[in-house]
Enzyme design. Structure first.
Site, PDB file in Angstrom:
ATOM      1  N   CYS A   1       0.834  -1.195   0.000  1.00  0.00           N
ATOM      2  CA  CYS A   1       0.000   0.000   0.000  1.00  0.00           C
ATOM      3  C   CYS A   1       0.868   1.244   0.000  1.00  0.00           C
ATOM      4  O   CYS A   1       1.971   1.250   0.537  1.00  0.00           O
ATOM      5  CB  CYS A   1      -0.954   0.096   1.191  1.00  0.00           C
ATOM      6  SG  CYS A   1      -2.004  -1.321   1.417  1.00  0.00           S
TER       7      CYS A   1
ATOM      8  N   ARG B   1       3.504  -0.004  -5.016  1.00  0.00           N
ATOM      9  CA  ARG B   1       3.333  -0.627  -3.710  1.00  0.00           C
ATOM     10  C   ARG B   1       2.015  -1.399  -3.601  1.00  0.00           C
ATOM     11  O   ARG B   1       1.765  -2.097  -2.602  1.00  0.00           O
ATOM     12  CB  ARG B   1       3.368   0.442  -2.612  1.00  0.00           C
ATOM     13  CG  ARG B   1       4.626   1.261  -2.601  1.00  0.00           C
ATOM     14  CD  ARG B   1       4.584   2.285  -1.502  1.00  0.00           C
ATOM     15  NE  ARG B   1       4.546   1.646  -0.201  1.00  0.00           N
ATOM     16  CZ  ARG B   1       5.620   1.239   0.461  1.00  0.00           C
ATOM     17  NH1 ARG B   1       6.814   1.417  -0.056  1.00  0.00           N
ATOM     18  NH2 ARG B   1       5.505   0.655   1.624  1.00  0.00           N
TER      19      ARG B   1
ATOM     20  N   TRP C   1      -3.018  -2.588  -1.582  1.00  0.00           N
ATOM     21  CA  TRP C   1      -2.761  -3.996  -1.883  1.00  0.00           C
ATOM     22  C   TRP C   1      -3.452  -4.751  -0.762  1.00  0.00           C
ATOM     23  O   TRP C   1      -3.013  -4.730   0.387  1.00  0.00           O
ATOM     24  CB  TRP C   1      -1.253  -4.261  -1.882  1.00  0.00           C
ATOM     25  CG  TRP C   1      -0.880  -5.629  -2.346  1.00  0.00           C
ATOM     26  CD1 TRP C   1      -0.673  -6.027  -3.627  1.00  0.00           C
ATOM     27  CD2 TRP C   1      -0.622  -6.776  -1.534  1.00  0.00           C
ATOM     28  NE1 TRP C   1      -0.319  -7.353  -3.668  1.00  0.00           N
ATOM     29  CE2 TRP C   1      -0.282  -7.838  -2.392  1.00  0.00           C
ATOM     30  CE3 TRP C   1      -0.652  -7.022  -0.166  1.00  0.00           C
ATOM     31  CZ2 TRP C   1       0.037  -9.115  -1.932  1.00  0.00           C
ATOM     32  CZ3 TRP C   1      -0.353  -8.292   0.302  1.00  0.00           C
ATOM     33  CH2 TRP C   1      -0.006  -9.318  -0.581  1.00  0.00           C
TER      34      TRP C   1
ATOM     35  N   ASN D   1      -1.139   1.596   5.899  1.00  0.00           N
ATOM     36  CA  ASN D   1      -0.370   0.578   5.187  1.00  0.00           C
ATOM     37  C   ASN D   1       0.110  -0.411   6.233  1.00  0.00           C
ATOM     38  O   ASN D   1       0.822  -0.030   7.154  1.00  0.00           O
ATOM     39  CB  ASN D   1       0.809   1.283   4.484  1.00  0.00           C
ATOM     40  CG  ASN D   1       1.885   0.320   4.024  1.00  0.00           C
ATOM     41  OD1 ASN D   1       1.615  -0.845   3.793  1.00  0.00           O
ATOM     42  ND2 ASN D   1       3.097   0.823   3.886  1.00  0.00           N
ATOM     43  N   GLY D   2      -0.312  -1.688   6.121  1.00  0.00           N
ATOM     44  CA  GLY D   2       0.121  -2.674   7.118  1.00  0.00           C
ATOM     45  C   GLY D   2      -1.024  -3.556   7.548  1.00  0.00           C
ATOM     46  O   GLY D   2      -2.070  -3.613   6.887  1.00  0.00           O
TER      47      GLY D   2
ATOM     48  N   GLU E   1      15.946 -16.757 -12.117  1.00  0.00           N
ATOM     49  CA  GLU E   1      15.520 -15.361 -12.268  1.00  0.00           C
ATOM     50  C   GLU E   1      14.794 -15.155 -13.607  1.00  0.00           C
ATOM     51  O   GLU E   1      13.788 -14.444 -13.676  1.00  0.00           O
ATOM     52  CB  GLU E   1      16.741 -14.434 -12.133  1.00  0.00           C
ATOM     53  CG  GLU E   1      16.487 -12.959 -12.384  1.00  0.00           C
ATOM     54  CD  GLU E   1      15.499 -12.300 -11.439  1.00  0.00           C
ATOM     55  OE1 GLU E   1      15.083 -12.936 -10.454  1.00  0.00           O
ATOM     56  OE2 GLU E   1      15.117 -11.153 -11.711  1.00  0.00           O
TER      57      GLU E   1
ATOM     58  N   LYS F   1      10.979 -13.793 -13.943  1.00  0.00           N
ATOM     59  CA  LYS F   1      10.611 -12.601 -14.723  1.00  0.00           C
ATOM     60  C   LYS F   1       9.439 -12.917 -15.642  1.00  0.00           C
ATOM     61  O   LYS F   1       8.499 -12.150 -15.749  1.00  0.00           O
ATOM     62  CB  LYS F   1      11.786 -12.086 -15.574  1.00  0.00           C
ATOM     63  CG  LYS F   1      12.905 -11.379 -14.874  1.00  0.00           C
ATOM     64  CD  LYS F   1      12.588 -10.003 -14.349  1.00  0.00           C
ATOM     65  CE  LYS F   1      11.970 -10.054 -12.990  1.00  0.00           C
ATOM     66  NZ  LYS F   1      12.812 -10.076 -11.834  1.00  0.00           N
TER      67      LYS F   1
ATOM     68  N   GLU G   1       6.149 -13.468 -13.634  1.00  0.00           N
ATOM     69  CA  GLU G   1       5.637 -12.254 -12.998  1.00  0.00           C
ATOM     70  C   GLU G   1       4.849 -11.363 -13.940  1.00  0.00           C
ATOM     71  O   GLU G   1       3.814 -10.844 -13.568  1.00  0.00           O
ATOM     72  CB  GLU G   1       6.821 -11.405 -12.502  1.00  0.00           C
ATOM     73  CG  GLU G   1       7.351 -11.754 -11.161  1.00  0.00           C
ATOM     74  CD  GLU G   1       8.368 -10.717 -10.702  1.00  0.00           C
ATOM     75  OE1 GLU G   1       9.396 -10.553 -11.381  1.00  0.00           O
ATOM     76  OE2 GLU G   1       8.135 -10.082  -9.676  1.00  0.00           O
TER      77      GLU G   1
ATOM     78  N   HIS H   1      16.286 -35.480 -14.115  1.00  0.00           N
ATOM     79  CA  HIS H   1      15.671 -36.085 -12.928  1.00  0.00           C
ATOM     80  C   HIS H   1      14.182 -35.760 -12.815  1.00  0.00           C
ATOM     81  O   HIS H   1      13.604 -35.900 -11.735  1.00  0.00           O
ATOM     82  CB  HIS H   1      16.412 -35.628 -11.666  1.00  0.00           C
ATOM     83  CG  HIS H   1      17.845 -36.065 -11.646  1.00  0.00           C
ATOM     84  ND1 HIS H   1      18.219 -37.376 -11.441  1.00  0.00           N
ATOM     85  CD2 HIS H   1      18.990 -35.376 -11.851  1.00  0.00           C
ATOM     86  CE1 HIS H   1      19.539 -37.466 -11.499  1.00  0.00           C
ATOM     87  NE2 HIS H   1      20.032 -36.267 -11.756  1.00  0.00           N
TER      88      HIS H   1
ATOM     89  N   LYS I   1       5.474  -3.983  -5.259  1.00  0.00           N
ATOM     90  CA  LYS I   1       6.917  -3.793  -5.327  1.00  0.00           C
ATOM     91  C   LYS I   1       7.608  -4.170  -4.026  1.00  0.00           C
ATOM     92  O   LYS I   1       8.630  -4.829  -4.026  1.00  0.00           O
ATOM     93  CB  LYS I   1       7.223  -2.338  -5.692  1.00  0.00           C
ATOM     94  CG  LYS I   1       8.700  -2.045  -5.900  1.00  0.00           C
ATOM     95  CD  LYS I   1       9.217  -2.740  -7.131  1.00  0.00           C
ATOM     96  CE  LYS I   1      10.685  -2.536  -7.347  1.00  0.00           C
ATOM     97  NZ  LYS I   1      11.248  -3.522  -8.277  1.00  0.00           N
TER      98      LYS I   1
HETATM   99  C1  AGP Z   1      11.184  -9.247  -8.270  1.00  0.00           C
HETATM  100  O1  AGP Z   1      10.933  -9.149  -9.626  1.00  0.00           O
HETATM  101  C2  AGP Z   1      10.031  -9.412  -7.440  1.00  0.00           C
HETATM  102  N1  AGP Z   1       9.077  -8.407  -7.656  1.00  0.00           N
HETATM  103  C3  AGP Z   1      10.206  -9.867  -6.012  1.00  0.00           C
HETATM  104  O2  AGP Z   1      10.554 -11.208  -6.074  1.00  0.00           O
HETATM  105  C4  AGP Z   1      11.212  -9.127  -5.104  1.00  0.00           C
HETATM  106  O3  AGP Z   1      12.513  -9.368  -5.549  1.00  0.00           O
HETATM  107  C5  AGP Z   1      11.023  -9.608  -3.656  1.00  0.00           C
HETATM  108  O4  AGP Z   1       9.743  -9.290  -3.224  1.00  0.00           O
HETATM  109  C6  AGP Z   1      12.054  -9.047  -2.714  1.00  0.00           C
HETATM  110  O5  AGP Z   1      11.978  -7.672  -2.629  1.00  0.00           O
HETATM  111  P1  AGP Z   1      13.142  -6.815  -2.012  1.00  0.00           P
HETATM  112  O6  AGP Z   1      14.349  -7.012  -2.826  1.00  0.00           O
HETATM  113  O7  AGP Z   1      12.631  -5.411  -2.052  1.00  0.00           O
HETATM  114  O8  AGP Z   1      13.347  -7.311  -0.603  1.00  0.00           O
END
Ligand code: AGP
Length: 618
Positions: free
Chosen positions: A2, A27, A76, A102-103, A491, A495, A498, A514, A613
């Site tokens: 948020c 956020r 969020w 937020n929280g 990674e 990507k 996501e 395996h 984020k």
């Molecule tokens: C990355 O593309 C993601 N959005 C997510 O995995 C992110 O890396 C993860 O939430 C950790 O965030 P941070 O690096 O801000 O701790």
């Protein structure tokens, strides 16, 4: 999660709050809302959806935009589905108090029951509406001002929060508080205006002066007065230095690109230079990192290094494991912060914990740091956001200096984290003597070339776009890599998942036989990293195995490769470098590929569904 944005001062609050919310949408963006106060009436507009949906509502009635005090929220969801009613701001029963939050208030249920027994009626399913009514109840029963009521109410709250509260009966002030979620306060000239936000981006064009309140602190912001910061537990006054913000407006805008993600992909050469600037000094044959220098003996005598992180940062941590073990010959373990914090890990004071986080606000990483500290470990942070909770919670650290990363999918955060980890590994290798002077020098010079090589690599964009067009409709994809490039495979898959919502798995290439090999048929695209020094022959054998099962092979190879070119369906070349630094290059085509596929599929690249984020909840 948020985002919170607020304003109190002499300007119209609406554009400041709305534009601020747009910058904070990374956020969370499942609903949004804004409260404006024009000196007479509270104007509340809120809706399910993005800030642009909110604007549709506010644009219908100019009245909704009037006022020099405003607080807004982009959500969020945690408690209560995203809908108009659950959207923030929330108003107290009397209609006087308004809050954005937020929280998570963990004990909201018992508080709610208590308030219901005292006659409160709730409109939403949120914990936030409980909090604002709790503040109202305290204010009523204690006959106190808003600041005191917020302070007293928060002492009975369990959970995490960043809040901004407005009281219609005292319209020249805002009260903010935090525990576990960030709050920045921008200060205008002569205290004639103030800005509050989850980070400084909403007010960067108005003021460079800000304070960041700490956990368990609250601030009473009154027009024309100095901000008063107090401890929530005992009401003690706290003195905060005013910080000079370094962020520029240009840094947080798209700068001609269609999306933040592609802008941030292209920013990587500069971001990496910013990461090693002033630290890597090839001419002097050294690496200077004050966070390491000040605690060198701890690093040199550590029994083991434990890396904790989440998501992409965890993948960078895995690259760190390969780097540190290879260069420094020290045992390294990489842990998901979310697992580490709950499994009673064995940690001693001879362990060093490296916590990696772009945002510096990830709840699981923060909790894991606190746990490691309580068990006596020395904790070193690798963060991007300056002054973030993780940066402050760790004993020492190194910023990545990547600049603001707005796209939810991390790109430059990943490569700059790897750069910091490379610097740490190289520095310790030199100090420990596991690298000869000439090897150290050679690696330094090689690392220095990376930004230019990325620049050169970004020219493959058109080729990657063509490949994206071929595979955009795939339902499943496999990403394979070995050694330093196994984390890059993870990674790459993350990507794609996501932002395009295509299912993808990352695997160590040799593990394919395996299990995952059963998935391979002519419809399965398989992205394989086969760099010349990375167990090349073994990976070529894996590629052959894929080929004989009719899988489609998209290979990332070193310039000049001939063998893989003959077998693969598509080949992308990366410039030659040390194998240890190849993740900084091999990851670029994967970033571009997922970007183009997501654009072709018309997905929301910068704000993918269900994500945020910074994940400031468990
Ligand atoms: C990355 O593309 C993601 N959005 C997510 O995995 C992110 O890396 C993860 O939430 C950790 O965030 P941070 O690096 O801000 O701790």
């Amino acid at each position: 999660m948020c985002g919170i944005a607020g304003y109190i001062g002499y300007r119209e609050a609406y554009p400041i709050v709305i534009n601020g919310l747009k910058r904070l949408e990374y956020r969370g963006y499942d609903s949004s809302g804004v409260m404006l106060y024009d000196g007479k009436e509270i104007q509340l507009s809120k809706t399910k959806g993005k800030v642009s949906d909110l604007e549709v509502i506010t644009n219908k009635e100019e009245e909704r935009k009037k006022g020099r005090i405003g607080i807004g929220h982009t959500r969020w969801a945690t408690h209560g589905v995203p809908n108009d009613i659950n959207s923030h701001p929330h108003v107290s029963q009397s209609g006087d108090l308004v809050i954005v939050h937020n929280g998570i208030i963990e004990n909201y249920d018992s508080l709610k029951k208590e308030l219901i027994s005292r006659g409160y009626v709730f409109q939403s399913d949120t914990d936030t509406e409980v909090l604002i009514n709790l503040i109202e109840e305290v204010k009523k029963t204690e006959k106190c001002k808003l600041g005191k009521a917020v302070q007293l109410a928060l002492t009975s709250v369990i959970g995490a929060y960043a809040i901004a509260v407005f009281d219609k009966t005292k319209p020249n002030e805002l009260v903010v508080a935090r525990l576990g979620s960030p709050i920045a306060i921008g200060i205008g000239k002569e205290n004639k205006e103030f800005f509050v936000a989850s980070d400084a981006s909403p007010f960067i064009e108005y003021t460079k002066e800000a304070i960041y309140i700490e956990d368990e602190e609250m601030a009473i912001i009154k027009l024309g007065k100095k901000i008063q910061v107090r401890k929530i537990q005992n009401d003690a006054l706290v003195n905060h230095n005013v910080l000079e913000l370094q962020m520029s407006l240009e840094q947080i805008e798209k700068g001609g690109y269609d999306h933040f993600m592609i802008k941030e992909i292209h920013e990587q050469p500069k971001a990496i230079i910013d990461t090693y600037r002033g630290r890597m000094l090839p001419d002097q044959g050294m690496i200077k990192m004050s966070g390491i220098d000040d605690h060198l003996s701890k690093f040199l005598h550590a029994d083991r290094i434990i890396i904790i992180a989440c998501g992409t940062s965890w993948h960078a941590g895995l690259v760190g494991e390969y780097l540190l073990e290879e260069f420094v010959r020290i045992p390294v373990e990489v842990e998901y912060a979310s697992e580490f914090r709950y499994r009673n890990p064995v940690i001693t004071s001879k362990d060093i914990v490296i916590a990696i986080s772009q945002s510096g606000e990830t709840a699981d990483t923060l909790a894991a740091i606190k746990l490691a500290k309580s068990k006596g470990a020395f904790v070193f942070g690798v963060c991007n956001v300056v002054g973030s909770s993780i940066a402050r919670e760790t004993h020492a650290g190194a910023y990545t200096h990547a600049g603001p990363e707005i796209g939810v999918a991390s790109t430059k955060a990943f490569t700059t984290q790897i750069t910091v980890l490379s610097l740490i590994a190289l520095k310790l290798a030199k100090e420990k003597g596991t690298f000869s002077e000439s090897r150290f020098q050679n690696y330094l010079r090689t690392l220095e070339l990376i930004p230019n090589q990325i620049e050169q690599l970004l020219n493959i964009d058109a080729t990657v776009k063509e490949i994206a067009a071929v595979y955009k409709d795939a339902k499943n994809c496999l990403y394979l890599g070995r050694g330093f490039n196994f984390p890059v495979a993870l990674e790459g898959a993350l990507k794609l998942k996501e932002i395009s919502y295509i299912h993808a798995e990352g695997y160590p290439a040799a593990e394919m036989k395996h299990g995952p090999i059963a998935l391979i048929d002519e419809n399965m695209p398989i992205f394989v990293i086969a760099t010349s020094k990375g167990h090349y022959e073994k990976v070529v054998s894996n590629i052959q195995e894929i080929k004989s099962r009719s899988g489609k092979i998209i290979a990332i190879v070193t310039e000049g490769d001939t063998q893989v070119k003959e077998i693969a369906d598509h080949v992308i070349e990366i410039p030659e470098t040390e194998e240890a630094f190849t993740p900084l290059l091999t990851t670029i085509p994967f970033q571009l590929l997922s970007y183009h596929i997501a654009v072709m599929l018309d997905k929301n690249v910068d704000q993918p569904r269900n994500l945020a984020k910074s994940v400031t909840v468990e």
